[in-house]
Design a protein around this motif. Sequence first.
Motif, PDB file in Angstrom:
ATOM      1  N   PRO A  26      49.721  46.304  49.854  1.00  0.00           N
ATOM      2  CA  PRO A  26      50.872  46.080  50.750  1.00  0.00           C
ATOM      3  C   PRO A  26      51.162  44.788  51.312  1.00  0.00           C
ATOM      4  N   LEU A  27      50.231  43.774  51.339  1.00  0.00           N
ATOM      5  CA  LEU A  27      50.543  42.359  51.658  1.00  0.00           C
ATOM      6  C   LEU A  27      51.343  41.604  50.394  1.00  0.00           C
ATOM      7  N   PHE A  28      50.958  42.154  49.197  1.00  0.00           N
ATOM      8  CA  PHE A  28      51.760  41.576  48.217  1.00  0.00           C
ATOM      9  C   PHE A  28      53.175  42.171  48.253  1.00  0.00           C
ATOM     10  N   ILE A  29      53.305  43.467  48.483  1.00  0.00           N
ATOM     11  CA  ILE A  29      54.725  43.870  48.103  1.00  0.00           C
ATOM     12  C   ILE A  29      55.613  43.125  49.418  1.00  0.00           C
ATOM     13  N   TRP A  30      55.050  43.271  50.591  1.00  0.00           N
ATOM     14  CA  TRP A  30      55.686  42.345  51.770  1.00  0.00           C
ATOM     15  C   TRP A  30      56.187  40.999  51.388  1.00  0.00           C
ATOM     16  N   MET A  31      55.044  40.284  50.695  1.00  0.00           N
ATOM     17  CA  MET A  31      55.451  38.885  50.150  1.00  0.00           C
ATOM     18  C   MET A  31      56.563  39.023  49.103  1.00  0.00           C
ATOM     19  N   LEU A  32      56.563  39.856  48.219  1.00  0.00           N
ATOM     20  CA  LEU A  32      57.371  39.992  47.148  1.00  0.00           C
ATOM     21  C   LEU A  32      59.030  40.373  47.526  1.00  0.00           C
ATOM     22  N   LEU A  33      59.367  41.133  48.589  1.00  0.00           N
ATOM     23  CA  LEU A  33      60.182  41.430  49.123  1.00  0.00           C
ATOM     24  C   LEU A  33      60.799  40.482  50.588  1.00  0.00           C
ATOM     25  N   ALA A  34      60.090  39.799  50.968  1.00  0.00           N
ATOM     26  CA  ALA A  34      60.499  39.321  52.112  1.00  0.00           C
ATOM     27  C   ALA A  34      61.469  38.104  51.903  1.00  0.00           C
ATOM     28  N   ASP A  35      61.646  37.799  51.014  1.00  0.00           N
ATOM     29  CA  ASP A  35      62.801  36.628  50.850  1.00  0.00           C
ATOM     30  C   ASP A  35      63.989  37.186  49.912  1.00  0.00           C
ATOM     31  N   THR A  40      61.461  31.377  45.933  1.00  0.00           N
ATOM     32  CA  THR A  40      60.897  30.483  47.102  1.00  0.00           C
ATOM     33  C   THR A  40      59.158  30.336  47.036  1.00  0.00           C
ATOM     34  N   PRO A  41      58.813  29.654  47.912  1.00  0.00           N
ATOM     35  CA  PRO A  41      57.017  29.582  47.682  1.00  0.00           C
ATOM     36  C   PRO A  41      56.625  31.297  47.814  1.00  0.00           C
ATOM     37  N   LEU A  42      57.547  31.913  48.830  1.00  0.00           N
ATOM     38  CA  LEU A  42      56.746  33.274  49.195  1.00  0.00           C
ATOM     39  C   LEU A  42      56.393  33.965  47.795  1.00  0.00           C
ATOM     40  N   ARG A  43      57.569  33.801  46.782  1.00  0.00           N
ATOM     41  CA  ARG A  43      57.811  34.763  45.538  1.00  0.00           C
ATOM     42  C   ARG A  43      56.797  34.174  44.933  1.00  0.00           C
ATOM     43  N   TYR A  44      56.364  32.859  44.415  1.00  0.00           N
ATOM     44  CA  TYR A  44      55.230  32.266  43.761  1.00  0.00           C
ATOM     45  C   TYR A  44      53.805  33.102  44.192  1.00  0.00           C
ATOM     46  N   ALA A  45      53.835  32.970  45.826  1.00  0.00           N
ATOM     47  CA  ALA A  45      52.616  33.279  46.318  1.00  0.00           C
ATOM     48  C   ALA A  45      52.305  34.912  46.203  1.00  0.00           C
ATOM     49  N   ALA A  46      53.556  35.586  45.987  1.00  0.00           N
ATOM     50  CA  ALA A  46      53.421  36.959  45.758  1.00  0.00           C
ATOM     51  C   ALA A  46      52.796  37.255  44.282  1.00  0.00           C
ATOM     52  N   ALA A  47      53.538  36.430  43.348  1.00  0.00           N
ATOM     53  CA  ALA A  47      52.791  36.598  42.120  1.00  0.00           C
ATOM     54  C   ALA A  47      51.532  36.216  42.058  1.00  0.00           C
ATOM     55  N   ALA A  48      51.269  35.014  42.587  1.00  0.00           N
ATOM     56  CA  ALA A  48      49.533  34.694  42.397  1.00  0.00           C
ATOM     57  C   ALA A  48      48.872  35.878  43.025  1.00  0.00           C
ATOM     58  N   LEU A  49      49.077  36.282  44.065  1.00  0.00           N
ATOM     59  CA  LEU A  49      48.334  37.193  44.729  1.00  0.00           C
ATOM     60  C   LEU A  49      48.329  38.492  43.708  1.00  0.00           C
ATOM     61  N   PHE A  50      49.277  38.881  42.962  1.00  0.00           N
ATOM     62  CA  PHE A  50      49.288  39.882  42.301  1.00  0.00           C
ATOM     63  C   PHE A  50      48.544  39.738  40.974  1.00  0.00           C
ATOM     64  N   ILE A  51      48.339  38.552  40.498  1.00  0.00           N
ATOM     65  CA  ILE A  51      47.752  38.023  39.156  1.00  0.00           C
ATOM     66  C   ILE A  51      46.319  38.134  39.491  1.00  0.00           C
ATOM     67  N   VAL A  52      46.129  37.366  40.770  1.00  0.00           N
ATOM     68  CA  VAL A  52      44.409  37.509  41.222  1.00  0.00           C
ATOM     69  C   VAL A  52      44.063  38.757  41.478  1.00  0.00           C
ATOM     70  N   ALA A  53      44.842  39.607  41.947  1.00  0.00           N
ATOM     71  CA  ALA A  53      44.162  41.078  42.409  1.00  0.00           C
ATOM     72  C   ALA A  53      44.160  41.899  41.096  1.00  0.00           C
ATOM     73  N   ILE A  54      45.051  41.659  40.244  1.00  0.00           N
ATOM     74  CA  ILE A  54      44.966  42.576  38.940  1.00  0.00           C
ATOM     75  C   ILE A  54      43.923  41.981  38.018  1.00  0.00           C
ATOM     76  N   ALA A  55      43.649  40.628  38.245  1.00  0.00           N
ATOM     77  CA  ALA A  55      42.573  39.964  37.306  1.00  0.00           C
ATOM     78  C   ALA A  55      41.328  40.392  37.546  1.00  0.00           C
ATOM     79  N   THR A  56      41.114  40.661  39.023  1.00  0.00           N
ATOM     80  CA  THR A  56      39.868  40.975  39.326  1.00  0.00           C
ATOM     81  C   THR A  56      39.354  42.588  38.863  1.00  0.00           C
ATOM     82  N   ASP A  57      40.304  43.088  38.205  1.00  0.00           N
ATOM     83  CA  ASP A  57      39.993  44.521  37.690  1.00  0.00           C
ATOM     84  C   ASP A  57      38.905  44.289  36.680  1.00  0.00           C
ATOM     85  N   GLY A  58      38.802  43.296  35.757  1.00  0.00           N
ATOM     86  CA  GLY A  58      37.905  43.177  34.627  1.00  0.00           C
ATOM     87  C   GLY A  58      36.465  42.743  35.489  1.00  0.00           C
ATOM     88  N   ILE A  59      36.588  41.871  36.733  1.00  0.00           N
ATOM     89  CA  ILE A  59      35.592  41.219  37.270  1.00  0.00           C
ATOM     90  C   ILE A  59      34.763  42.409  37.723  1.00  0.00           C
TER      91      ILE A  59
END
Length: 196
Positions: A26-35, A40-59
């Motif tokens: 939910p935090l990622f979705i909010w960050m993606l749609l907020a602006d 904007t920096p929020l879009r990059y932060a949303a992308a970074a959060l998604f990448i980190v969250a999806i990368a932990t799948d392997g971890i």
Amino acid sequence: MTEAAARVSNWNLPNAITVIRILLAPLFIWMLLADGGADTPLRYAAAALFIVAIATDGIDGHIARSRNQVTDLGKLLDPIADKVLTGGALVGLSILTELPWWVTAVILVREIGITVFRFAVLSDRVIPASRGGKLKTLAQSIAISLALVPFPALFGSWFDWVNIVTMSIAFILTVVTGIDYLVQAWRLSRAGKSAA
């Protein structure tokens, strides 16, 4: 539930990581749609959060296997975490008109359908992700990550073609593996009836 999984507690680090991934969606979705999807920096932060969250799948999977903490709950929650994150990203990209709704709809129907099927047969067996399913998830993760970072704004409109190609590969793998799950389920059901 398998005997080995019954001996391993569901309260372990890999399952905790999986639950955190679900809760971050939910935090990622909010960050993606907020602006409004602006560069904007929020879009990059949303992308970074998604990448980190999806990368932990392997971890979480690696930790579960290396510590012998694989559980049926983990096998069930792990694909759900992937689907919540990728589904949220696809819907968000479609809301922002960066991805056609029909692509999102087909992928979500496949993902939700397989998840419902897994729950339907849960009393008989837990169906872990197949190799094809894992490849599909990897392709989706890469395609969505590339779509989330506003690379066309950084590198020019030619990067749109990179997004189209990677998303097309992910789409095709999603459809093919969905059909494969259905075929395998039909074979198992037929074999079960024959044995009975």
